[in-house]
Design an enzyme around this catalytic site. Structure first.
Site: not given
Ligand code: FEO
Length: 398
Positions: A80, A82, A192
């Site tokens: 991903e 990020d 989260y």
């Molecule tokens: Fe699933 Fe922090 O990316």
């Protein structure tokens, strides 16, 4: 952020993003970090990179330890953006000998960056990489959070580099969980989990079993977001993940609503008042003032949810539709549901909310209460009946 040595010759070199406030619909009110780890051994390995905008921070931090061009390996635990957004530029600078990733990671890297000449090395659970005095063992963790995800475990350090798992969206100068207020931190870890991982709870249960079977010793968990768990904090976050992924809940009911002219709010108040007589913790969450991701955090350990919306143009109010879309995607289980709302002439909101709930396969404790315009005492009694039905259904869950 300053570079810190988290274990001998293992460094945290990532970046802090103090300003991000939205992460795909998740309200990151405390910012976040994009963690990256560097091991300096006979071979030098970098574990994940950072979001593209933070590439210079990463390079600056690496440069305090070693010339980036001396890095031998990049390990892509998760594709991903990020964590891999700065990968193309890093690969150009570092020119790594090998780029380690899972089979799904290889596919995802090709689909994201369209580079078939990178030095891919596909690994699977149990494969190892010897760096000299330290050995990396790879553990595939599909759907935690994407199909490609994996952990990297360094046995000599009892260190688990856990990618997205066990993360928190918290920007801080502190680097360890034990340096922050435990309640605030666990709330952020729960937020989260609720907003990113609830949908993958069955995978997490299987993963926890697999890790236990592997018999690996862990005294540090280094996630890709937020602070690092060390010593007894590792046990606390592992226990929390076990609890959350079993859909375990408290005696808590949420009344989630929005009201146009306060009739639906009056119904919400009557319902909440009756619920509290049933011995349950009750939280009133007006969608006008509570962000969907904060509500999901409350959903994580709630046994029941009662959803209220006025009818607007033959439908529920837009914020309720927004919340239901978000909620459905995260597929919570083990909740009792009901709906209510006022209307002016047609009154479809309750029917549409009920249909949405049935679409998520959650049980309705009551067919719902609809009130035309302003509720009467008779209508309030219908609301109280709904509340009693929810309390009874919650008790059957136990
Ligand atoms: Fe699933 Fe922090 O990316």
């Amino acid at each position: 952020m300053s570079v810190i040595e988290i274990k001998k010759n293992v460094f945290s070199v990532g970046a802090v993003d103090w300003n991000i406030r939205d992460f795909h619909g998740y309200s990151t009110s405390l910012g976040t970090t994009y963690n990256s780890y560097l091991i300096k051994d006979e071979k030098i390995a970098l574990f994940d990179t950072v979001k593209r905008d933070f590439k210079d921070d990463l390079l600056y931090h690496i440069g305090q330890i070693v010339d980036p061009e001396k890095i031998d390996y990049i390990i892509v635990n998760h594709v991903e953006m990020d964590h891999s957004g700065s990968l193309p530029e890093l690969i150009n600078i570092i020119k790594p000998e090998k780029l380690f990733c899972s089979k799904n990671g290889h596919r995802a890297l090709l689909e994201h960056f369209h580079q078939d000449d990178w030095p891919y090395e596909i690994v699977k659970t149990g494969d190892t990489l010897n760096l000299g005095s330290k050995t990396v063992t790879f553990i595939e963790t599909p759907m935690l959070h994407w199909p490609d995800s994996m952990f990297s475990y360094i046995a000599e350090d009892k260190l688990l580099i856990s990618s997205d798992a066990f993360g928190q969206h918290v920007a801080s100068t502190e680097k360890y969980a034990d340096e922050l207020d435990v309640c605030d931190l666990m709330h952020q870890a729960a937020k989260y989990y609720a907003n990113i991982l609830t949908v993958f709870s069955p995978n997490i249960q299987r993963l926890l079993v697999k890790v236990a079977e592997m018999g690996i010793e862990i005294d540090m968990i280094a996630p890709d977001h937020g602070v690092i768990w060390r010593d007894e904090k590792c046990g606390e976050i592992l226990a929390a993940y076990d609890h959350w992924s079993r859909y375990q809940s408290a005696d808590k009911v949420l009344v989630i609503y929005e009201s146009m002219w306060k009739s639906t709010e009056k119904m919400a108040n009557a319902i909440a008042s009756e619920l509290s007589k049933g011995g349950l913790e009750v939280k009133m969450l007006n969608l006008k003032v509570n962000h969907r991701s904060d509500i999901m955090t409350e959903v994580l350990d709630a046994k029941a949810m009662i959803l209220g919306s006025s009818t607007l143009n033959n439908n529920m109010l837009p914020v309720m539709a927004d919340f239901l879309t978000y909620f459905k995607g995260l597929r919570p289980k083990n909740k009792v549901m009901a709906a209510f709302g006022s209307y002016g002439w047609s009154g479809e909101a309750v029917k549409h909310i009920n249909q949405a709930i049935e679409g998520i396969n959650l049980p309705l404790a009551h067919p719902g209460v609809r009130v035309k315009n302003v509720p009467t005492e008779e209508n309030f009694e219908e609301c109280r009946e709904l509340a009693r039905a929810v309390v009874a259904a919650v008790k059957e869950l136990e």
